[in-house]
Design an enzyme around this catalytic site. Structure first.
Site, PDB file in Angstrom:
ATOM      1  N   TYR A   1      27.375  29.747  36.884  1.00 32.49           N
ATOM      2  CA  TYR A   1      28.321  30.608  37.335  1.00 32.49           C
ATOM      3  C   TYR A   1      29.750  30.181  37.373  1.00 32.49           C
ATOM      4  O   TYR A   1      29.783  29.092  36.648  1.00 32.49           O
ATOM      5  CB  TYR A   1      27.869  31.268  38.738  1.00 32.49           C
ATOM      6  CG  TYR A   1      28.547  32.579  39.330  1.00 32.49           C
ATOM      7  CD1 TYR A   1      28.497  33.695  38.769  1.00 32.49           C
ATOM      8  CD2 TYR A   1      29.507  32.345  40.455  1.00 32.49           C
ATOM      9  CE1 TYR A   1      28.937  34.978  39.303  1.00 32.49           C
ATOM     10  CE2 TYR A   1      30.066  33.394  40.792  1.00 32.49           C
ATOM     11  CZ  TYR A   1      30.112  34.678  40.327  1.00 32.49           C
ATOM     12  OH  TYR A   1      30.521  36.090  40.698  1.00 32.49           O
TER      13      TYR A   1
ATOM     14  N   ARG B   1      38.118  40.357  28.742  1.00 27.97           N
ATOM     15  CA  ARG B   1      38.983  39.562  29.950  1.00 27.97           C
ATOM     16  C   ARG B   1      38.150  38.766  30.891  1.00 27.97           C
ATOM     17  O   ARG B   1      37.562  39.146  31.933  1.00 27.97           O
ATOM     18  CB  ARG B   1      39.875  40.436  30.715  1.00 27.97           C
ATOM     19  CG  ARG B   1      40.630  40.061  31.885  1.00 27.97           C
ATOM     20  CD  ARG B   1      40.022  39.173  32.942  1.00 27.97           C
ATOM     21  NE  ARG B   1      39.390  39.864  34.084  1.00 27.97           N
ATOM     22  CZ  ARG B   1      38.626  39.532  35.092  1.00 27.97           C
ATOM     23  NH1 ARG B   1      37.776  38.354  34.713  1.00 27.97           N
ATOM     24  NH2 ARG B   1      38.142  40.117  36.184  1.00 27.97           N
TER      25      ARG B   1
ATOM     26  N   ASP C   1      34.409  42.203  33.700  1.00 24.20           N
ATOM     27  CA  ASP C   1      35.282  41.464  32.816  1.00 24.20           C
ATOM     28  C   ASP C   1      35.817  42.142  31.499  1.00 24.20           C
ATOM     29  O   ASP C   1      36.017  41.834  30.484  1.00 24.20           O
ATOM     30  CB  ASP C   1      34.806  40.115  32.620  1.00 24.20           C
ATOM     31  CG  ASP C   1      34.853  39.113  33.680  1.00 24.20           C
ATOM     32  OD1 ASP C   1      34.796  39.745  34.864  1.00 24.20           O
ATOM     33  OD2 ASP C   1      34.538  37.924  33.511  1.00 24.20           O
TER      34      ASP C   1
ATOM     35  N   ASP D   1      32.428  45.611  38.963  1.00 21.32           N
ATOM     36  CA  ASP D   1      32.418  44.484  39.869  1.00 21.32           C
ATOM     37  C   ASP D   1      33.907  44.036  40.035  1.00 21.32           C
ATOM     38  O   ASP D   1      34.220  43.767  41.337  1.00 21.32           O
ATOM     39  CB  ASP D   1      31.645  43.323  39.415  1.00 21.32           C
ATOM     40  CG  ASP D   1      31.450  42.301  40.280  1.00 21.32           C
ATOM     41  OD1 ASP D   1      31.225  42.277  41.268  1.00 21.32           O
ATOM     42  OD2 ASP D   1      31.305  40.874  39.867  1.00 21.32           O
ATOM     43  N   ASP D   2      34.762  43.793  39.328  1.00 22.39           N
ATOM     44  CA  ASP D   2      36.065  43.470  39.315  1.00 22.39           C
ATOM     45  C   ASP D   2      36.713  43.933  39.955  1.00 22.39           C
ATOM     46  O   ASP D   2      37.833  43.629  40.876  1.00 22.39           O
ATOM     47  CB  ASP D   2      36.567  42.938  38.084  1.00 22.39           C
ATOM     48  CG  ASP D   2      35.899  42.112  37.116  1.00 22.39           C
ATOM     49  OD1 ASP D   2      35.759  40.920  37.653  1.00 22.39           O
ATOM     50  OD2 ASP D   2      35.114  42.651  36.264  1.00 22.39           O
TER      51      ASP D   2
ATOM     52  N   ASN E   1      39.893  32.926  38.770  1.00 20.74           N
ATOM     53  CA  ASN E   1      38.607  31.999  38.336  1.00 20.74           C
ATOM     54  C   ASN E   1      39.135  31.668  36.747  1.00 20.74           C
ATOM     55  O   ASN E   1      39.872  32.509  36.261  1.00 20.74           O
ATOM     56  CB  ASN E   1      37.382  32.577  38.388  1.00 20.74           C
ATOM     57  CG  ASN E   1      36.988  32.782  39.812  1.00 20.74           C
ATOM     58  OD1 ASN E   1      37.097  32.089  40.437  1.00 20.74           O
ATOM     59  ND2 ASN E   1      36.483  34.249  40.042  1.00 20.74           N
TER      60      ASN E   1
HETATM   61  N1  LIG Z   1      37.280  35.878  43.174  1.00 17.38           N
HETATM   62  C1  LIG Z   1      36.835  36.791  42.548  1.00 17.38           C
HETATM   63  O1  LIG Z   1      35.769  37.395  43.253  1.00 17.38           O
HETATM   64  C2  LIG Z   1      37.537  37.349  41.583  1.00 17.38           C
HETATM   65  C3  LIG Z   1      37.018  38.957  41.190  1.00 17.38           C
HETATM   66  C4  LIG Z   1      37.642  39.531  40.040  1.00 17.38           C
HETATM   67  C5  LIG Z   1      38.649  38.871  39.348  1.00 17.38           C
HETATM   68  N2  LIG Z   1      39.133  37.392  39.649  1.00 17.38           N
HETATM   69  C6  LIG Z   1      40.254  36.880  39.074  1.00 17.38           C
HETATM   70  O2  LIG Z   1      41.230  37.540  39.116  1.00 17.38           O
HETATM   71  C7  LIG Z   1      41.866  37.081  37.797  1.00 17.38           C
HETATM   72  C8  LIG Z   1      42.786  38.628  37.246  1.00 17.38           C
HETATM   73  O3  LIG Z   1      41.677  39.482  37.213  1.00 17.38           O
HETATM   74  P1  LIG Z   1      41.852  41.129  36.832  1.00 17.38           P
HETATM   75  O4  LIG Z   1      40.583  41.697  36.291  1.00 17.38           O
HETATM   76  O5  LIG Z   1      42.752  41.533  37.917  1.00 17.38           O
HETATM   77  O6  LIG Z   1      42.851  40.776  35.145  1.00 17.38           O
HETATM   78  P2  LIG Z   1      43.940  41.565  34.771  1.00 17.38           P
HETATM   79  O7  LIG Z   1      44.389  41.052  33.610  1.00 17.38           O
HETATM   80  O8  LIG Z   1      43.493  43.190  34.873  1.00 17.38           O
HETATM   81  O9  LIG Z   1      45.117  41.557  35.587  1.00 17.38           O
HETATM   82  C9  LIG Z   1      46.109  40.179  35.705  1.00 17.38           C
HETATM   83  C10 LIG Z   1      47.433  40.283  36.601  1.00 17.38           C
HETATM   84  O10 LIG Z   1      48.020  39.256  36.652  1.00 17.38           O
HETATM   85  C11 LIG Z   1      49.464  39.595  36.422  1.00 17.38           C
HETATM   86  N3  LIG Z   1      50.074  38.170  35.977  1.00 17.38           N
HETATM   87  C12 LIG Z   1      49.995  37.723  35.004  1.00 17.38           C
HETATM   88  N4  LIG Z   1      50.873  36.570  35.225  1.00 17.38           N
HETATM   89  C13 LIG Z   1      51.652  36.547  36.210  1.00 17.38           C
HETATM   90  C14 LIG Z   1      52.518  35.855  36.860  1.00 17.38           C
HETATM   91  N5  LIG Z   1      52.981  34.833  36.332  1.00 17.38           N
HETATM   92  N6  LIG Z   1      52.860  36.257  38.082  1.00 17.38           N
HETATM   93  C15 LIG Z   1      52.284  37.484  38.693  1.00 17.38           C
HETATM   94  N7  LIG Z   1      51.307  37.992  38.263  1.00 17.38           N
HETATM   95  C16 LIG Z   1      50.962  37.843  36.995  1.00 17.38           C
HETATM   96  C17 LIG Z   1      49.366  40.565  35.358  1.00 17.38           C
HETATM   97  O11 LIG Z   1      50.721  41.349  35.349  1.00 17.38           O
HETATM   98  C18 LIG Z   1      48.363  41.483  35.729  1.00 17.38           C
HETATM   99  O12 LIG Z   1      48.776  42.302  36.423  1.00 17.38           O
HETATM  100  C19 LIG Z   1      41.094  36.446  36.758  1.00 17.38           C
HETATM  101  O13 LIG Z   1      41.254  35.225  36.965  1.00 17.38           O
HETATM  102  C20 LIG Z   1      39.766  36.693  37.395  1.00 17.38           C
HETATM  103  O14 LIG Z   1      38.969  35.454  37.287  1.00 17.38           O
HETATM  104  C21 LIG Z   1      38.483  36.780  40.767  1.00 17.38           C
HETATM  105  O1  LIG Z   2      33.070  35.957  37.856  1.00 13.11           O
HETATM  106  C1  LIG Z   2      33.517  35.504  39.021  1.00 13.11           C
HETATM  107  O2  LIG Z   2      33.008  34.349  39.320  1.00 13.11           O
HETATM  108  C2  LIG Z   2      34.269  36.497  39.735  1.00 13.11           C
HETATM  109  C3  LIG Z   2      34.775  37.632  38.997  1.00 13.11           C
HETATM  110  O3  LIG Z   2      33.950  38.470  38.768  1.00 13.11           O
HETATM  111  C4  LIG Z   2      35.772  37.222  37.912  1.00 13.11           C
HETATM  112  O4  LIG Z   2      36.016  38.017  37.143  1.00 13.11           O
HETATM  113  O5  LIG Z   2      36.424  36.080  38.020  1.00 13.11           O
HETATM  114 MG   LIG Z   3      34.625  39.433  36.710  1.00 12.85          MG
END
Ligand SMILES: NC(=O)c1ccc[n+]([C@@H]2O[C@H](COP(=O)([O-])OP(=O)(O)OC[C@H]3O[C@@H](n4cnc5c(N)ncnc54)[C@H](O)[C@@H]3O)[C@@H](O)[C@H]2O)c1
Ligand SMILES: O=C(O)C[C@H](O)C(=O)O
Ligand SMILES: [Mg+2]
Length: 603
Positions: A129, A182, A272, A294-295, A445
């Site tokens: 993971y 993504r 994603d 999920d996201d 991540n």
């Molecule tokens: N921990 C978790 O469970 C979890 C879950 C989902 C997503 N994530 C992580 O969150 C991140 C984003 O996912 P997402 O689906 O929202 O992506 P996304 O592409 O939909 O959104 C990314 C956002 O970040 C913004 N961004 C980019 N550069 C930036 C900067 N310099 N300053 C401020 N904002 C900025 C973009 O404008 C956009 O609004 C990924 O790295 C993903 O791995 C983590």
């Molecule tokens: O995949 C993960 O670890 C969490 C989340 O779904 C992500 O997109 O980052």
């Molecule tokens: Mg994800």
């Protein structure tokens, strides 16, 4: 009503079971070498002599029969020596070697693979993971040896309804679907993103006990806009730009129709997808099919549980959540999903309208603070846009440091995908937070994309912070015997329970009420003492335990909303009459656990 009385830890918590119970038989439609090459049924040297006779395996294996426990130890010994031998290698080399040895086991013998995964989840989750799965996706075309899951491409238009029948399992319960656009914070990885559904479904087996013969990872390859991949000779996906607009939606529609034609009870987790399709597909399918994103939705519940935990960590009543100032960095699927669910929680607590509940939240994207003066303001972000000047001197597009200095937030939460964006200055500014125990959530991540490291957070923002990250970091030694606890705020704490609870309820849709129940269950899981020590989420070693609780909560919500139609022998009336504890037991009983079943051949 939020209830913080935690259900007593059961024997499942962090224990290792090599059960001796005799499992029921498993029907297999093949014989001889075909069985040895099928990881669902293969036991390698573990086939007893009688079974070797029955299945035509005699002579195809060395004569000695090795027990499951011995096979387990043999694998773990190889793993440990590989770990020792790669200790001095760069992190990427050693973690890819670990992934390879696990993947080879996955390819040969799933029963043994899932047993070692379940028993060593803390060590192996970072390999199968996040973070290693990100590296695997980046290198997928080179690492490819055997296919796993299904691939539907833009070239398969019109064929999907028949293709779906190529999958060898009669029944599929859980599908994780991506279009690779993504992948974590790594961007568009095209077909190589298949690693994510595979890793998520491994967590479904490990955490929720979904039978691995009933899972299906799916890649929807509609092209890629990643120029490097398009130019890569070894790239395994379609070498064309991504489909857009109606052409794109027609492909996803066709896939969804095909899935639900063959398996009307399957649950599809969207994973994603880039922002522009994540919300649109969720809206398009959530009332037609049993699916969730999920996201957007899994992450929202996990983050909300963490945000409520930070209120408790300050020794305040939960209703003080409405007074917390929360800066969210990243206005994408995840950031907006979190805000939406947090606003719903505030309006429930304060009895406000959702519009009135927005004032405590501050949203930033790549162009800085989002205000109403933003050109082309995205409608999904609009409810969280501030009036320019609403906070003294903060204009449209104000940068993160300015915002943190002016707002003095209780919580700084990153879902931007931008590594190290919470730099030293930003973290130091959090020392002036209005909270006695400020919280920093670096949720992006994989590890390199986390907004800051755990060590930097405790060093610059102070030792009294609460810290959480999406990918694992080790706890931080603060000196004098003190430890800075690192939480893993990852949707893995919810999606397995959402999937399992929905499956066992037999509901045809996943409602906001079911998702809210999942979040509330996670939020109330930790004791006050744990939370006051900065521990907001359970250890990953307890993932089966928390998943059983979350699953039962989701099931309960489905029953309450009269959506539960039952599963297998258990009908809606029986579900309705089960107590909460009986529901938890029911969920646990339905978790698959890896032990060798006697194989019975049937033509
Ligand atoms: N921990 C978790 O469970 C979890 C879950 C989902 C997503 N994530 C992580 O969150 C991140 C984003 O996912 P997402 O689906 O929202 O992506 P996304 O592409 O939909 O959104 C990314 C956002 O970040 C913004 N961004 C980019 N550069 C930036 C900067 N310099 N300053 C401020 N904002 C900025 C973009 O404008 C956009 O609004 C990924 O790295 C993903 O791995 C983590
Ligand atoms: O995949 C993960 O670890 C969490 C989340 O779904 C992500 O997109 O980052
Ligand atoms: Mg994800």
């Amino acid at each position: 009503m939020w209830n913080f009385a935690r259900i007593a830890a059961s024997s499942l918590r962090g224990t290792r079971r090599l059960s001796t119970a005799i499992p029921g038989p498993c029907i297999v439609h093949k014989r001889g070498a075909d069985i040895l090459h099928d990881p669902w049924f293969n036991k390698d040297t573990g086939f007893p002599l009688t079974e070797r006779d029955r299945l035509g395996l005699r002579g195809l294996l060395p004569p000695r029969v090795i027990s499951f426990e011995q096979q387990y130890e043999r694998f773990m010994q190889s793993y440990r020596s590989l770990e020792k031998n790669t200790r001095n290698e760069p992190e990427s080399i050693s973690s890819l070697s670990k992934w390879r040895i696990l993947n080879r086991l996955h390819d040969r013998n799933e029963t043994l693979y899932y047993r070692v995964l379940i028993d060593n989840i803390k060590d192996f989750a970072p390999i199968i993971y996040t973070p290693t799965v990100g590296l695997v996706c980046q290198n997928y075309s080179g690492l490819f040896r055997r296919p796993r899951g299904m691939y539907f491409s833009a070239k398969d238009k019109g064929e999907m309804m028949s293709m779906i029948y190529n999958w060898p399992a009669q029944q599929v319960d859980m599908i994780v679907l991506t279009d690779g656009s993504r992948i974590l914070g790594l961007g568009d990885l095209g077909v190589q993103g298949i690693g994510i559904p595979i890793g998520k479904l491994d967590m479904y087996v490990a955490a929720a006990g979904i039978n691995p013969q009933r899972i299906l990872p799916v890649m929807l390859d509609v092209g890629t806009n990643n120029q490097k991949l398009l130019e890569d000779r070894l790239y395994l996906g379609l070498r064309q730009p991504r489909l857009e607009g109606e052409e794109y939606l027609e492909i996803v529609d066709e896939f969804m129709e095909a899935v639900y034609t063959r398996w009307p009870k399957a649950i599809v987790q969207f994973e994603d997808f880039q922002f522009k399709w994540a919300f649109e597909t969720l809206q398009r399918y959530r009332t037609r099919f049993c699916m969730f994103n999920d996201d957007i939705q899994g992450t929202a519940g996990v983050a909300l549980a963490g945000l409520l935990g930070t209120v408790r960590a300050q020794g305040r009543p939960l209703t003080d959540f409405v007074k917390q100032k929360i800066v969210v960095v990243g206005a994408g699927s995840a950031g907006l999903g979190v805000l939406k669910q947090a606003v719903q929680a505030v309006s429930r607590m304060a009895g406000n309208s959702e519009a009135a509940a927005n004032s405590q939240f501050y949203l930033l994207d790549k162009d800085g603070l989002v205000t109403k003066a933003r050109k082309n303001l995205d409608p999904a972000a609009a409810p969280f846009a501030k009036d320019p000047g609403e906070i003294d001197g903060l204009a449209e597009g104000a940068n993160l440091l300015e915002v943190v200095k002016k707002v003095r937030p209780h919580v700084l939460l990153g879902l931007s995908g931008v590594g190290s964006i919470f730099n030293e200055e930003v973290l130091k500014a959090m020392r002036e937070s209005d909270s006695p125990k400020p919280a920093i959530f670096a949720m992006s991540n994989p590890t390199n994309n986390a907004e800051c490291t755990a060590a930097d957070a405790f060093k610059h923002a102070g030792e009294n912070i609460v810290f959480a990250s999406g990918s694992p970091f080790t706890n931080v030694d603060l000196g004098n015997g003190k430890v800075g606890h690192v939480n893993q705020a990852n949707n893995m704490y919810l999606f397995p329970g959402i999937g399992l609870g929905t499956l066992l309820s037999g509901a045809h849709f996943i409602t906001d009420g079911m998702l809210q129940a999942a979040a509330e269950c996670l939020a109330s899981y930790m004791t006050d003492e744990e939370v006051q020590n900065g521990i907001l989420y359970p250890s990953i070693n307890s993932i089966r335990h928390i998943t059983a609780e979350v699953g039962a909560a989701v099931l309960q919500a489905a029953v309450a909303e009269e959506l539960a139609e039952g599963h297998g022998d258990i009908g809606p009336r029986e579900l309705m009459h089960m107590s909460k504890e009986e529901k938890v037991q029911y969920v646990r009983r339905n978790m698959w656990y890896p032990i060798y079943s006697p194989l019975v051949h049937e033509k």
